[in-house]
Enzyme design. Sequence first.
Site, PDB file in Angstrom:
ATOM      1  N   ARG A  46       0.610  -1.341   0.087  1.00 53.18           N
ATOM      2  CA  ARG A  46       0.140  -0.217   0.161  1.00 53.18           C
ATOM      3  C   ARG A  46       0.838   1.330   0.201  1.00 53.18           C
ATOM      4  O   ARG A  46       0.451   2.353  -0.530  1.00 53.18           O
ATOM      5  CB  ARG A  46      -0.830   0.061   1.233  1.00 53.18           C
ATOM      6  N   LYS A 149       3.503 -18.451   6.607  1.00 48.72           N
ATOM      7  CA  LYS A 149       2.728 -18.776   7.830  1.00 48.72           C
ATOM      8  C   LYS A 149       2.286 -17.690   8.534  1.00 48.72           C
ATOM      9  O   LYS A 149       2.666 -16.546   8.332  1.00 48.72           O
ATOM     10  CB  LYS A 149       3.718 -19.699   8.606  1.00 48.72           C
ATOM     11  N   ASP A 178       7.200 -23.593   5.176  1.00 49.39           N
ATOM     12  CA  ASP A 178       7.657 -23.599   6.318  1.00 49.39           C
ATOM     13  C   ASP A 178       9.084 -23.473   6.507  1.00 49.39           C
ATOM     14  O   ASP A 178       9.912 -24.426   5.911  1.00 49.39           O
ATOM     15  CB  ASP A 178       6.969 -25.165   7.047  1.00 49.39           C
ATOM     16  N   HIS A 179       9.522 -22.248   6.834  1.00 47.75           N
ATOM     17  CA  HIS A 179      10.963 -22.166   6.783  1.00 47.75           C
ATOM     18  C   HIS A 179      12.010 -23.241   7.271  1.00 47.75           C
ATOM     19  O   HIS A 179      13.124 -23.065   6.905  1.00 47.75           O
ATOM     20  CB  HIS A 179      11.195 -20.913   7.141  1.00 47.75           C
ATOM     21  N   LYS A 183      15.837 -25.351   6.029  1.00 48.88           N
ATOM     22  CA  LYS A 183      17.080 -25.426   6.624  1.00 48.88           C
ATOM     23  C   LYS A 183      18.003 -26.549   6.245  1.00 48.88           C
ATOM     24  O   LYS A 183      17.520 -27.717   6.209  1.00 48.88           O
ATOM     25  CB  LYS A 183      16.806 -25.516   8.147  1.00 48.88           C
ATOM     26  N   GLU A 217      14.844 -20.655  22.194  1.00 51.55           N
ATOM     27  CA  GLU A 217      15.204 -19.358  21.580  1.00 51.55           C
ATOM     28  C   GLU A 217      15.504 -18.477  23.004  1.00 51.55           C
ATOM     29  O   GLU A 217      14.808 -18.526  24.118  1.00 51.55           O
ATOM     30  CB  GLU A 217      13.941 -18.489  20.984  1.00 51.55           C
ATOM     31  N   ASP A 236       2.692 -20.542  16.762  1.00 51.86           N
ATOM     32  CA  ASP A 236       3.811 -20.149  16.205  1.00 51.86           C
ATOM     33  C   ASP A 236       5.021 -21.026  15.723  1.00 51.86           C
ATOM     34  O   ASP A 236       5.728 -20.964  14.774  1.00 51.86           O
ATOM     35  CB  ASP A 236       4.348 -18.967  17.233  1.00 51.86           C
ATOM     36  N   HIS A 241       6.566 -25.747  12.524  1.00 55.74           N
ATOM     37  CA  HIS A 241       7.936 -25.983  12.523  1.00 55.74           C
ATOM     38  C   HIS A 241       8.383 -27.356  13.117  1.00 55.74           C
ATOM     39  O   HIS A 241       8.989 -28.121  12.784  1.00 55.74           O
ATOM     40  CB  HIS A 241       8.896 -24.821  13.067  1.00 55.74           C
ATOM     41  N   LYS A 341      10.370 -19.091  24.209  1.00 44.24           N
ATOM     42  CA  LYS A 341      11.084 -17.757  24.164  1.00 44.24           C
ATOM     43  C   LYS A 341      11.676 -17.588  25.659  1.00 44.24           C
ATOM     44  O   LYS A 341      11.369 -18.242  26.527  1.00 44.24           O
ATOM     45  CB  LYS A 341      10.048 -16.659  23.858  1.00 44.24           C
TER      46      LYS A 341
HETATM   47  C1  BG6 Z   1       9.114 -17.988  13.022  1.00 45.53           C
HETATM   48  C2  BG6 Z   1       8.228 -17.649  14.517  1.00 45.53           C
HETATM   49  O1  BG6 Z   1       8.559 -18.649  12.269  1.00 45.53           O
HETATM   50  O2  BG6 Z   1       9.886 -18.908  13.580  1.00 45.53           O
HETATM   51  C3  BG6 Z   1       9.281 -16.942  15.217  1.00 45.53           C
HETATM   52  O3  BG6 Z   1       7.150 -16.855  13.917  1.00 45.53           O
HETATM   53  C4  BG6 Z   1      10.427 -17.706  15.733  1.00 45.53           C
HETATM   54  O4  BG6 Z   1       8.457 -16.540  16.417  1.00 45.53           O
HETATM   55  C5  BG6 Z   1      11.017 -18.084  14.446  1.00 45.53           C
HETATM   56  O5  BG6 Z   1      11.237 -16.776  16.325  1.00 45.53           O
HETATM   57  C6  BG6 Z   1      12.105 -19.134  14.553  1.00 45.53           C
HETATM   58  O6  BG6 Z   1      12.906 -19.130  13.430  1.00 45.53           O
HETATM   59  P1  BG6 Z   1      14.363 -19.548  13.488  1.00 45.53           P
HETATM   60  O7  BG6 Z   1      14.704 -19.894  12.127  1.00 45.53           O
HETATM   61  O8  BG6 Z   1      15.058 -18.358  14.042  1.00 45.53           O
HETATM   62  O9  BG6 Z   1      14.662 -20.933  14.355  1.00 45.53           O
END
Ligand code: BG6
Length: 490
Positions: A46, A149, A178-179, A183, A217, A236, A241, A341
């Site tokens: 936007r 996501k 799904d990142h 990896k 984390e 999350d 993941h 976290k």
């Molecule tokens: C994301 C979450 O999908 O993955 C975050 O929304 C999280 O909260 C992150 O911190 C973790 O990803 P990575 O690659 O740093 O383990």
Amino acid sequence: NHTKPHILVIFGASGDLTKRKLIPALFDLYKQKLLPAQFAVLGVSRTELSDEEFRNRMTEFLPEEETHQSVVEEFLPKLYYQPLATDDGYEYPILRDRLATIAKQNVIAENYIFYLSTPPKLYDVIPANLASVELNKSDDGFRRLIVEKPFGTDLASAKKLNKKLLHYFDEDQIYRIDHYLGKESVQNMLVTRFANGIFEPIWNHNFIQHVEITSAESLGVEERGGYYDQSGAMRDMVQNHLMQLVGMVAMEPPVVIEADAIRNEVLKVFQSLRPIKEDDVASQVIRGQYTESHIKKELVKGYRQEKGVNPESRTETFFAMKFFIDNWRWSGVPFYIRTGKKLPTRVTEVVIHFKKTPHHLFGTSQASQQTSNQLIIRIQPDEGILLKFGMKVPGAGFRVQTVNMDFHYDDLADTHLPSAYERLLLDCMQGDATLYSRGDAVEKAWAYVQPILDAWQNNPDIPVYGYPAGTWGPEVTDKLIEGGSWRYPC
Ligand code: BG6
């Protein structure tokens, strides 16, 4: 290079993900000459920006070193920008015409990838709008849709979203990100398991005591309190993941390394998960929330004091669970997963705990009890594999001590470890959906966790345990593992 000329359209281009992850990943691909010569990115959102202003903004996360400057200068002109009210279908003819112009100017065939990096409420709106100007299908070029996501917030919304997307795009055009699957070390799990003669024969209930997966984390919710408070660790991290990691650890060998063969096996794992009953949630699942504490003498905020978080929030920032996979391979093997976290460190790892020898030849002292073998697959950081085994302490007698065999990716000199987004973007450009989640598996994963969400919703007596920021979560988590303990990597 099988990547066909195309234009990548990023919706939500003024957002964080674009400049932090997507553009740097594209730059890395460009630098390695993995992008086709005819290639362009069109940022859409936007905010009113010119191409030039967009390019300037994007440089923030590109390398600053002198040596890279010429590549940066070649790369930037590939970026374009189009301001658009993405929720307004009437504006889409502008987008269609702009794409046609860029394609023509740069002699790019009309192959388009649409990347949805917007707030989730637009995930079904944008595809409908694309369809209204016939950008969703073409006989001449490809049309692909990447969806970030979160894919839904529960089973019902995920199903609804799938249904809507499938109304405008076919399953093989849809790439659900799904990142974690991007990896390198997650993909290596397949190679570790299926390219070595020594692991697979013992990868089952006969030899494995239990499996532990941790994704810790050290950061808190940072600037994302508003989003996170509606989401929590379960939505999350766990449903997506961690479940994908479970799929990789537990799946059967696929027939071939191809998208559907692999994704069929992941789906089968999800189908074999023993359903959790609402009544068992309190004993099998632990949720926690970080509280104010001192880390290295510094006062650290609790979750409820974070910006954007309801001061009475019951959203979980920590999640741990015990579960079973009821199939031939995993019968009776407990799986434990844990994420949170503000834990003491950032680490994601899979720990395979092997059974002990049937008979303890070397005494029953504490030291010799500890020789149960562990295979630790470190997903990040310090990607690698560690095997722990017992060895005789040199000298008199037969004392056993645990030693390490340790491989670090860092030891591979000159190896570029691509970022997850780099790998995933390239795969989509090449039409390979192997590392993307399939609609049925996403729904299955939601179906599995839904009773947990329901139990929390329906039963306010299920505690949200506090844990001081900087610790390994609520103390009760230790009791989850029968006859064992979590690994506490530092
Ligand atoms: C994301 C979450 O999908 O993955 C975050 O929304 C999280 O909260 C992150 O911190 C973790 O990803 P990575 O690659 O740093 O383990």
